[in-house]
Design a protein around this motif. Structure first.
Motif, PDB file in Angstrom:
ATOM      1  N   GLY A  79       0.773  -1.219   0.108  1.00  0.00           N
ATOM      2  CA  GLY A  79      -0.103   0.161  -0.075  1.00  0.00           C
ATOM      3  C   GLY A  79       0.932   1.020  -0.021  1.00  0.00           C
ATOM      4  O   GLY A  79       2.168   1.271  -0.108  1.00  0.00           O
ATOM      5  N   CYS A  80       0.089   2.252   0.322  1.00  0.00           N
ATOM      6  CA  CYS A  80       0.874   3.593   0.337  1.00  0.00           C
ATOM      7  C   CYS A  80       2.102   3.565   1.213  1.00  0.00           C
ATOM      8  O   CYS A  80       3.138   3.956   0.918  1.00  0.00           O
ATOM      9  CB  CYS A  80       0.064   4.865   0.650  1.00  0.00           C
ATOM     10  N   GLU A  81       2.036   3.219   2.561  1.00  0.00           N
ATOM     11  CA  GLU A  81       2.971   3.232   3.489  1.00  0.00           C
ATOM     12  C   GLU A  81       4.410   2.299   3.170  1.00  0.00           C
ATOM     13  O   GLU A  81       5.441   2.615   3.416  1.00  0.00           O
ATOM     14  CB  GLU A  81       2.696   2.554   4.695  1.00  0.00           C
ATOM     15  N   TYR A  82       3.783   1.005   2.493  1.00  0.00           N
ATOM     16  CA  TYR A  82       4.727   0.200   2.056  1.00  0.00           C
ATOM     17  C   TYR A  82       5.635   0.782   0.999  1.00  0.00           C
ATOM     18  O   TYR A  82       6.858   0.678   0.842  1.00  0.00           O
ATOM     19  CB  TYR A  82       3.999  -0.963   1.439  1.00  0.00           C
ATOM     20  N   PHE A  83       5.076   1.332   0.001  1.00  0.00           N
ATOM     21  CA  PHE A  83       5.659   2.105  -1.217  1.00  0.00           C
ATOM     22  C   PHE A  83       6.667   3.092  -0.501  1.00  0.00           C
ATOM     23  O   PHE A  83       7.767   3.259  -1.103  1.00  0.00           O
ATOM     24  CB  PHE A  83       4.745   2.829  -2.100  1.00  0.00           C
ATOM     25  N   ILE A  84       6.220   3.928   0.384  1.00  0.00           N
ATOM     26  CA  ILE A  84       7.018   4.942   0.999  1.00  0.00           C
ATOM     27  C   ILE A  84       8.425   4.511   1.429  1.00  0.00           C
ATOM     28  O   ILE A  84       9.407   4.756   1.400  1.00  0.00           O
ATOM     29  CB  ILE A  84       6.252   5.988   1.971  1.00  0.00           C
ATOM     30  N   LYS A  85       8.193   3.370   2.557  1.00  0.00           N
ATOM     31  CA  LYS A  85       9.357   2.614   2.934  1.00  0.00           C
ATOM     32  C   LYS A  85      10.123   1.958   1.959  1.00  0.00           C
ATOM     33  O   LYS A  85      11.582   1.928   2.135  1.00  0.00           O
ATOM     34  CB  LYS A  85       8.689   1.697   3.840  1.00  0.00           C
ATOM     35  N   MET A  86       9.477   1.378   1.012  1.00  0.00           N
ATOM     36  CA  MET A  86      10.577   0.840   0.032  1.00  0.00           C
ATOM     37  C   MET A  86      11.491   1.620  -0.869  1.00  0.00           C
ATOM     38  O   MET A  86      12.558   1.467  -1.219  1.00  0.00           O
ATOM     39  CB  MET A  86       9.446   0.084  -1.040  1.00  0.00           C
ATOM     40  N   ASP A  87      10.620   3.011  -1.242  1.00  0.00           N
ATOM     41  CA  ASP A  87      11.909   4.083  -1.639  1.00  0.00           C
ATOM     42  C   ASP A  87      12.453   3.630  -3.055  1.00  0.00           C
ATOM     43  O   ASP A  87      13.471   3.292  -2.931  1.00  0.00           O
ATOM     44  CB  ASP A  87      12.676   4.490  -0.416  1.00  0.00           C
ATOM     45  N   PRO A  88      11.551   3.556  -3.860  1.00  0.00           N
ATOM     46  CA  PRO A  88      12.184   3.023  -5.287  1.00  0.00           C
ATOM     47  C   PRO A  88      13.426   3.552  -5.743  1.00  0.00           C
ATOM     48  O   PRO A  88      14.274   3.079  -6.218  1.00  0.00           O
ATOM     49  CB  PRO A  88      11.010   2.956  -6.215  1.00  0.00           C
ATOM     50  N   ASP A  89      13.371   4.951  -5.539  1.00  0.00           N
ATOM     51  CA  ASP A  89      14.607   5.745  -5.778  1.00  0.00           C
ATOM     52  C   ASP A  89      15.785   5.338  -5.171  1.00  0.00           C
ATOM     53  O   ASP A  89      16.945   5.323  -5.776  1.00  0.00           O
ATOM     54  CB  ASP A  89      14.449   7.349  -5.755  1.00  0.00           C
ATOM     55  N   PHE A  90      15.776   4.869  -3.879  1.00  0.00           N
ATOM     56  CA  PHE A  90      16.964   4.409  -3.043  1.00  0.00           C
ATOM     57  C   PHE A  90      17.378   3.023  -3.741  1.00  0.00           C
ATOM     58  O   PHE A  90      18.745   2.766  -4.116  1.00  0.00           O
ATOM     59  CB  PHE A  90      16.583   4.225  -1.627  1.00  0.00           C
ATOM     60  N   LEU A  91      16.363   2.448  -4.026  1.00  0.00           N
ATOM     61  CA  LEU A  91      16.674   0.823  -4.433  1.00  0.00           C
ATOM     62  C   LEU A  91      17.194   1.026  -5.988  1.00  0.00           C
ATOM     63  O   LEU A  91      18.243   0.254  -6.297  1.00  0.00           O
ATOM     64  CB  LEU A  91      15.511   0.222  -4.614  1.00  0.00           C
ATOM     65  N   LEU A  92      16.794   1.886  -6.798  1.00  0.00           N
ATOM     66  CA  LEU A  92      17.383   2.233  -8.010  1.00  0.00           C
ATOM     67  C   LEU A  92      18.958   2.808  -8.187  1.00  0.00           C
ATOM     68  O   LEU A  92      19.663   2.195  -8.955  1.00  0.00           O
ATOM     69  CB  LEU A  92      16.772   3.253  -8.946  1.00  0.00           C
ATOM     70  N   GLN A  93      19.248   3.327  -6.927  1.00  0.00           N
ATOM     71  CA  GLN A  93      20.734   3.906  -6.746  1.00  0.00           C
ATOM     72  C   GLN A  93      21.486   2.579  -6.323  1.00  0.00           C
ATOM     73  O   GLN A  93      22.592   2.531  -6.835  1.00  0.00           O
ATOM     74  CB  GLN A  93      20.471   5.052  -5.581  1.00  0.00           C
ATOM     75  N   VAL A  94      21.197   1.900  -5.453  1.00  0.00           N
ATOM     76  CA  VAL A  94      21.756   0.726  -5.229  1.00  0.00           C
ATOM     77  C   VAL A  94      22.023  -0.284  -6.368  1.00  0.00           C
ATOM     78  O   VAL A  94      23.051  -0.913  -6.618  1.00  0.00           O
ATOM     79  CB  VAL A  94      20.887  -0.244  -4.107  1.00  0.00           C
ATOM     80  N   VAL A  95      21.158  -0.479  -7.161  1.00  0.00           N
ATOM     81  CA  VAL A  95      21.135  -1.168  -8.315  1.00  0.00           C
ATOM     82  C   VAL A  95      22.131  -0.655  -9.171  1.00  0.00           C
ATOM     83  O   VAL A  95      23.011  -1.458  -9.830  1.00  0.00           O
ATOM     84  CB  VAL A  95      19.918  -1.396  -9.247  1.00  0.00           C
ATOM     85  N   GLU A  96      22.108   0.612  -9.727  1.00  0.00           N
ATOM     86  CA  GLU A  96      23.025   1.355 -10.446  1.00  0.00           C
ATOM     87  C   GLU A  96      24.248   1.174 -10.007  1.00  0.00           C
ATOM     88  O   GLU A  96      25.595   0.957 -10.548  1.00  0.00           O
ATOM     89  CB  GLU A  96      22.801   2.683 -10.632  1.00  0.00           C
ATOM     90  N   LEU A  97      24.540   1.235  -8.721  1.00  0.00           N
ATOM     91  CA  LEU A  97      25.904   0.876  -7.946  1.00  0.00           C
ATOM     92  C   LEU A  97      26.371  -0.534  -8.277  1.00  0.00           C
ATOM     93  O   LEU A  97      27.557  -0.666  -8.506  1.00  0.00           O
ATOM     94  CB  LEU A  97      26.136   1.625  -6.544  1.00  0.00           C
ATOM     95  N   TYR A  98      25.580  -1.500  -7.868  1.00  0.00           N
ATOM     96  CA  TYR A  98      25.731  -2.567  -8.300  1.00  0.00           C
ATOM     97  C   TYR A  98      26.202  -2.927  -9.674  1.00  0.00           C
ATOM     98  O   TYR A  98      26.938  -3.823  -9.945  1.00  0.00           O
ATOM     99  CB  TYR A  98      24.767  -3.395  -7.881  1.00  0.00           C
ATOM    100  N   LEU A  99      25.656  -2.575 -10.455  1.00  0.00           N
ATOM    101  CA  LEU A  99      25.863  -2.724 -11.966  1.00  0.00           C
ATOM    102  C   LEU A  99      27.190  -2.285 -12.572  1.00  0.00           C
ATOM    103  O   LEU A  99      27.767  -2.691 -13.338  1.00  0.00           O
ATOM    104  CB  LEU A  99      24.748  -2.030 -13.000  1.00  0.00           C
ATOM    105  N   THR A 100      27.856  -1.487 -11.454  1.00  0.00           N
ATOM    106  CA  THR A 100      29.235  -0.983 -11.921  1.00  0.00           C
ATOM    107  C   THR A 100      30.072  -2.093 -11.644  1.00  0.00           C
ATOM    108  O   THR A 100      31.322  -2.221 -12.181  1.00  0.00           O
ATOM    109  CB  THR A 100      29.738   0.251 -11.183  1.00  0.00           C
ATOM    110  N   TYR A 101      29.740  -3.054 -10.946  1.00  0.00           N
ATOM    111  CA  TYR A 101      30.458  -4.556 -10.561  1.00  0.00           C
ATOM    112  C   TYR A 101      29.985  -5.517 -11.126  1.00  0.00           C
ATOM    113  O   TYR A 101      30.579  -6.670 -11.080  1.00  0.00           O
ATOM    114  CB  TYR A 101      30.633  -4.516  -9.261  1.00  0.00           C
ATOM    115  N   ALA A 102      29.208  -5.389 -12.120  1.00  0.00           N
ATOM    116  CA  ALA A 102      28.637  -6.503 -13.130  1.00  0.00           C
ATOM    117  C   ALA A 102      29.332  -6.546 -14.138  1.00  0.00           C
ATOM    118  O   ALA A 102      29.989  -5.431 -14.715  1.00  0.00           O
ATOM    119  CB  ALA A 102      27.105  -6.318 -13.212  1.00  0.00           C
TER     120      ALA A 102
END
Length: 179
Positions: A79-102
């Motif tokens: 729901g809304c609270e889940y989405f706020i806590k998930m913070d997709p922008d944060f997760l995308l930043q993590v993925v982009e940094l991970y991809l530098t090591y892929a």
């Protein structure tokens, strides 16, 4: 705490790596009383990467950030609270940094799959489920699938991006690499 994290992010953007590292040391000391340590770990990973520290240290910070974020979401109902806590922008930043090591080129048949690509896929799948309109997440998953050797899945996701936004340049470039 958020203001300090933002200030540290600005220091990183300005390539003041030593100042950012000092700020992170300070934030790490006071982080026991705050509620947003996942963002702190992402910043630590970014500083470690910019300082040229080894891949294991950077990936450890990223893994810890993902583990903390996952535990924060564990008992949340979508729901809304889940989405706020998930913070997709944060997760995308993590993925982009991970991809530098892929790997930068697609893996061939019979090659051992990259751990970084598997982690990225595991992060992006729930992000896309929770925010299907986030084209940057769909594109990153297309890129992960391409690098993993899953050409058909990558092509379908690129086409999904282009169906939503015909001017999405990165999707056009990835489609050209696939073809």
């Amino acid at each position: 705490m958020l203001a300090c994290l933002g200030g540290t992010r600005c220091l990183l953007a300005a390539d003041s790596i030593e100042d950012a590292a000092s700020q992170l040391d300070f934030l790490h000391e006071i982080s026991a009383t705050t509620s947003r340590p996942a963002e702190l770990l992402l910043l630590k990973a970014e500083v470690a990467a910019k300082q040229g520290l080894g891949e294991p240290e950077v990936l450890q910070h990223l893994n810890d950030a993902i583990q903390i974020r996952s535990s924060e979401l564990e008992n949340e109902v979508p729901g809304c609270e889940y989405f706020i806590k998930m913070d997709p922008d944060f997760l995308l930043q993590v993925v982009e940094l991970y991809l530098t090591y892929a790997p930068s080129e697609p893996q061939g048949a019979g090659q051992v799959p990259s751990t970084a690509l598997g982690v990225c896929s595991n992060i992006l799948t729930p992000v896309i489920a929770g925010a299907p309109g986030l084209l940057s997440a769909v594109f990153l998953l297309a890129k992960v699938k391409y690098l993993s050797g899953q050409v058909d899945g990558s092509k379908a996701l690129c086409q999904e991006c282009l169906n939503r936004d015909v001017s999405y340049g990165d999707a056009h470039l990835l489609m050209a690499r696939i073809s």
